[in-house]
Design a protein around this motif. Sequence first.
Motif, short mmCIF file in Angstrom:
data_model
loop_
_atom_site.label_atom_id
_atom_site.label_comp_id
_atom_site.label_asym_id
_atom_site.label_seq_id
_atom_site.Cartn_x
_atom_site.Cartn_y
_atom_site.Cartn_z
N THR A 35 -27.29 52.38 38.11
CA THR A 35 -26.17 51.46 36.99
C THR A 35 -27.48 50.02 37.58
N LEU A 36 -27.52 49.69 38.68
CA LEU A 36 -28.18 48.97 39.76
C LEU A 36 -29.70 48.45 39.28
N CYS A 37 -30.09 49.67 39.39
CA CYS A 37 -31.20 49.58 39.11
C CYS A 37 -31.66 49.18 37.58
N SER A 39 -29.37 47.32 35.36
CA SER A 39 -29.27 46.01 35.17
C SER A 39 -29.44 45.02 35.84
N LEU A 40 -31.22 45.35 36.35
CA LEU A 40 -32.08 44.41 37.06
C LEU A 40 -33.27 44.90 36.04
N ASP A 180 -23.46 48.59 44.27
CA ASP A 180 -22.56 47.84 43.34
C ASP A 180 -23.04 46.88 42.88
#
Length: 198
Positions: A35-37, A39-40, A180
Amino acid sequence: MSRWAELTGGGSGAEYASRFARLADSGVDVHGEATLCASLVPAGARVLDAGCGTGRVAIRMAELGYDCTGVDLDVSMLAEARRRAPEMSWIEADLATLTGLHGFDLVVAAGNVIPLLAPGTEPAAVRALAGALRTGGLLVAGFGLDAAHLPIPPSVELAEYDGWCEASGLTLEHRFATWDAAPYEGGGYAVSVHRRPL
């Protein structure tokens, strides 16, 4: 020999996959890294899951529309990844001697990959991962810094890791306390985002 191999004997793939399957079945979100990746970098970006293990992060990112490749040295872990997603690219290789992979928009090293490398090979591994990035690409690494967040005695400090990244031509862009994206204000776990400058 890597610290991971010393810890597991190189045969824990099925057990590792089962543990995360049980967590997912119990309702735990096991996709924070993906999820974090996601977003990048935009969907469709090329992603290298370095120290991919059973493929959990790469498979999830592929489901989200990313072009993913996984690399790991543990054949038991790769066997699980290949079983779960035989259509994806899984490479058996040591991160410290990784060659031939280039042009990735993002390289992710989740699951304490950096501190579980073979002692003394960490700078070479970071250099290889930086070399796999396109100009402007991101290296995202999350790992424990104390005994509470590691299965082994702590072996890597953030300043040391930042030094390896700087020596590899990367600059620190973000540092979080969790996947997160909670702000890092000290503590025993950090997620670092370094960029290969334009």
